[in-house]
Design a protein around this motif. Structure first.
Motif, PDB file in Angstrom:
ATOM      1  N   GLU A  33      54.721 -28.233   3.344  1.00 44.53           N
ATOM      2  CA  GLU A  33      53.768 -28.365   2.242  1.00 44.53           C
ATOM      3  C   GLU A  33      52.515 -27.517   2.452  1.00 44.53           C
ATOM      4  O   GLU A  33      51.909 -27.052   1.483  1.00 44.53           O
ATOM      5  N   SER A  34      52.127 -27.338   3.694  1.00 44.46           N
ATOM      6  CA  SER A  34      50.909 -26.570   3.967  1.00 44.46           C
ATOM      7  C   SER A  34      51.162 -25.082   4.157  1.00 44.46           C
ATOM      8  O   SER A  34      50.228 -24.318   4.424  1.00 44.46           O
ATOM      9  N   ASP A  35      52.412 -24.656   4.021  1.00 40.67           N
ATOM     10  CA  ASP A  35      52.758 -23.248   4.214  1.00 40.67           C
ATOM     11  C   ASP A  35      52.882 -22.568   2.858  1.00 40.67           C
ATOM     12  O   ASP A  35      53.876 -22.735   2.142  1.00 40.67           O
ATOM     13  N   ARG A  36      51.882 -21.807   2.502  1.00 37.00           N
ATOM     14  CA  ARG A  36      51.852 -21.144   1.196  1.00 37.00           C
ATOM     15  C   ARG A  36      52.292 -19.677   1.315  1.00 37.00           C
ATOM     16  O   ARG A  36      52.092 -19.043   2.335  1.00 37.00           O
ATOM     17  N   ASN A  37      52.862 -19.196   0.227  1.00 41.22           N
ATOM     18  CA  ASN A  37      53.220 -17.775   0.107  1.00 41.22           C
ATOM     19  C   ASN A  37      54.090 -17.303   1.287  1.00 41.22           C
ATOM     20  O   ASN A  37      53.868 -16.231   1.862  1.00 41.22           O
ATOM     21  N   PHE A  38      55.082 -18.104   1.607  1.00 41.24           N
ATOM     22  CA  PHE A  38      55.940 -17.752   2.736  1.00 41.24           C
ATOM     23  C   PHE A  38      56.807 -16.549   2.418  1.00 41.24           C
ATOM     24  O   PHE A  38      57.434 -16.470   1.357  1.00 41.24           O
ATOM     25  N   ASP A  39      56.839 -15.609   3.351  1.00 42.14           N
ATOM     26  CA  ASP A  39      57.689 -14.421   3.237  1.00 42.14           C
ATOM     27  C   ASP A  39      58.128 -14.054   4.651  1.00 42.14           C
ATOM     28  O   ASP A  39      57.307 -13.636   5.480  1.00 42.14           O
TER      29      ASP A  39
ATOM     30  N   MET B  59      56.235 -19.800  10.554  1.00 41.54           N
ATOM     31  CA  MET B  59      55.212 -20.153   9.570  1.00 41.54           C
ATOM     32  C   MET B  59      53.840 -19.629   9.970  1.00 41.54           C
ATOM     33  O   MET B  59      53.044 -19.230   9.120  1.00 41.54           O
ATOM     34  N   SER B  60      53.550 -19.637  11.271  1.00 39.85           N
ATOM     35  CA  SER B  60      52.228 -19.191  11.718  1.00 39.85           C
ATOM     36  C   SER B  60      52.001 -17.710  11.455  1.00 39.85           C
ATOM     37  O   SER B  60      50.859 -17.261  11.357  1.00 39.85           O
ATOM     38  N   LEU B  61      53.082 -16.954  11.314  1.00 40.68           N
ATOM     39  CA  LEU B  61      52.956 -15.519  11.089  1.00 40.68           C
ATOM     40  C   LEU B  61      53.304 -15.087   9.673  1.00 40.68           C
ATOM     41  O   LEU B  61      52.817 -14.038   9.212  1.00 40.68           O
ATOM     42  N   CYS B  62      54.122 -15.858   8.988  1.00 41.12           N
ATOM     43  CA  CYS B  62      54.673 -15.406   7.704  1.00 41.12           C
ATOM     44  C   CYS B  62      54.209 -16.227   6.502  1.00 41.12           C
ATOM     45  O   CYS B  62      54.742 -16.063   5.404  1.00 41.12           O
ATOM     46  N   SER B  63      53.266 -17.119   6.675  1.00 42.32           N
ATOM     47  CA  SER B  63      52.773 -17.914   5.542  1.00 42.32           C
ATOM     48  C   SER B  63      51.269 -18.096   5.670  1.00 42.32           C
ATOM     49  O   SER B  63      50.685 -17.902   6.748  1.00 42.32           O
ATOM     50  N   ASP B  64      50.650 -18.451   4.550  1.00 44.65           N
ATOM     51  CA  ASP B  64      49.212 -18.731   4.530  1.00 44.65           C
ATOM     52  C   ASP B  64      49.019 -20.214   4.799  1.00 44.65           C
ATOM     53  O   ASP B  64      49.309 -21.053   3.948  1.00 44.65           O
ATOM     54  N   GLN B  65      48.509 -20.531   5.978  1.00 45.32           N
ATOM     55  CA  GLN B  65      48.323 -21.927   6.357  1.00 45.32           C
ATOM     56  C   GLN B  65      46.876 -22.374   6.231  1.00 45.32           C
ATOM     57  O   GLN B  65      46.576 -23.557   6.298  1.00 45.32           O
ATOM     58  N   LEU B  66      45.965 -21.438   6.060  1.00 48.93           N
ATOM     59  CA  LEU B  66      44.561 -21.756   5.833  1.00 48.93           C
ATOM     60  C   LEU B  66      44.180 -21.377   4.414  1.00 48.93           C
ATOM     61  O   LEU B  66      45.013 -20.981   3.602  1.00 48.93           O
ATOM     62  N   ALA B  67      42.890 -21.531   4.104  1.00 53.45           N
ATOM     63  CA  ALA B  67      42.446 -21.271   2.734  1.00 53.45           C
ATOM     64  C   ALA B  67      42.574 -19.798   2.369  1.00 53.45           C
ATOM     65  O   ALA B  67      42.873 -19.455   1.223  1.00 53.45           O
ATOM     66  N   ASP B  68      42.370 -18.909   3.357  1.00 48.84           N
ATOM     67  CA  ASP B  68      42.440 -17.482   3.053  1.00 48.84           C
ATOM     68  C   ASP B  68      43.807 -16.920   3.424  1.00 48.84           C
ATOM     69  O   ASP B  68      44.694 -17.637   3.876  1.00 48.84           O
ATOM     70  N   GLU B  69      43.971 -15.626   3.238  1.00 53.02           N
ATOM     71  CA  GLU B  69      45.258 -14.972   3.491  1.00 53.02           C
ATOM     72  C   GLU B  69      45.485 -14.801   4.982  1.00 53.02           C
ATOM     73  O   GLU B  69      44.559 -14.549   5.765  1.00 53.02           O
TER      74      GLU B  69
END
Length: 337
Positions: A244-250, A195-205
């Motif tokens: 829930e906090s992991d957005r745009n996961f790829d 998740m730390s590398l493959c998703s947006d966990q903060l407000a920006d990308e």
């Protein structure tokens, strides 16, 4: 005159009948010898490699030779300390006999008891001191051999780059190209790393993968089961479930900086000692994880627990492992002579 003319004509005709020697015949005659020499050279090279790779007491001849090159005077010191300890023990034996005679009395050829005891104390101290120094040299040499053997195993570890159509490589292939971070832990640890590398966990990308690629960092996630055995990691990485906090996961977002372990038995052999060391220090390896950071020259920069501090690595890695100052051939990248 006519006869001479006829004779010259016959000689010229015979001379024109000679042809250039066939080189193919000569080549065919020489090629077996050349081939035999090549076979001898190849055979000799293979025999030398086999001899260097032969193990003796757990270490190969090549590893022992490298240890001697790195510490050329260790055996000299070991011989000196060992011989000195043996000499002190011999002297201790005779001084102890003299002290016993002095204590019993009745011997005219012995010194006073106090002088005999001083000699016993001196020889005892020498035997103990030189014995400890010799034992230390043996321990240091054993530690060097273990480090060299583990470094050789590290270089032979096989990885499979996450990028499609990429062939398997060894970590040795990444020397002078990339810094390698081995991150090992349980299923939840690997999910957090994903998740730390493959998703947006903060407000920006999330731009960590591109930033890590910019400083030549390659990450190898290693999944451990409940028994601390290395298991297949790629499927766990691809099937990670975002929170829930992991957005745009790829799961393919960080493929340019990810390699998955292959030939798991070798990885198991390498990671075992690090796992045991972390456990001995009271760390929860499965939940907290362990990281091993390898510099571009193949040496270990540090061992730590927890997720890799990617932010610090992006800003400090060039200085931390000395690449900016001490890597020959990097002048075009960093400037300088």
């Amino acid at each position: 005159m006519m006869r001479l003319t006829i004779l010259l004509s016959c000689l010229l005709a015979s001379a024109s009948a000679f042809t250039k020697p066939q080189l193919s015949g000569v080549r065919n005659m020489q090629s077996p010898a050349v081939n035999n020499r090549n076979r001898i050279v190849v055979s000799s090279s293979n025999e030398n490699e086999a001899a260097l790779g032969e193990k003796m007491n757990g270490y190969t001849v090549k590893q022992r030779l490298r240890e001697e090159v790195e510490s050329p005077f260790r055996k000299v010191r070991l011989a000196f300390f060992g011989f000195s300890a043996f000499s002190a023990l011999t002297a201790l034996y005779f001084s102890a006999l003299v002290a016993i005679k002095a204590n019993i009395g009745g011997y005219a050829d012995v010194p006073p008891l106090d002088e005999a005891l001083v000699q016993v104390a001196i020889n005892s101290g020498g035997a103990l001191g030189f014995g400890l120094l010799a034992a230390r040299e043996i321990k240091v040499g054993q530690g060097n051999l273990e480090r060299i053997a583990k470094g050789g195993l590290l270089a032979r570890l096989v990885v499979e780059p996450a990028a499609e159509e990429a062939s398997k490589r060894t970590l040795k292939d990444y020397r002078r190209i990339s810094r390698v971070i081995i991150a090992a832990g349980g299923a939840e640890y690997i999910r957090s790393l994903t998740m730390s590398l493959c998703s947006d966990q903060l407000a920006d990308e999330n731009t960590l993968p591109a930033a890590l690629a910019g400083v030549d960092v390659m990450i190898v996630p290693v999944l451990l089961d409940e028994n601390f055995n290395v298991v297949e990691t790629k499927s766990a990485w691809r099937s990670a479930t975002p929170g829930e906090s992991d957005r745009n996961f790829d799961s393919t977002r960080a493929d340019e900086v990810i390699c998955f372990p292959s030939v798991l038995s070798m990885w198991q052999e390498y990671i075992d000692s690090d796992v045991k060391t972390a456990q001995g220090q009271g760390f929860d390896v499965l939940s907290k994880g362990i990281t091993v950071t390898v510099k571009k020259n193949g040496r270990i920069l540090r061992r730590a627990t927890g997720l890799p501090p990617f932010g610090d690595m992006v800003g400090m890695m060039e200085v931390a492992d000395g690449s900016k100052f001490g890597m020959p051939g990097d002048s075009e990248k960093y400037g300088g002579p």
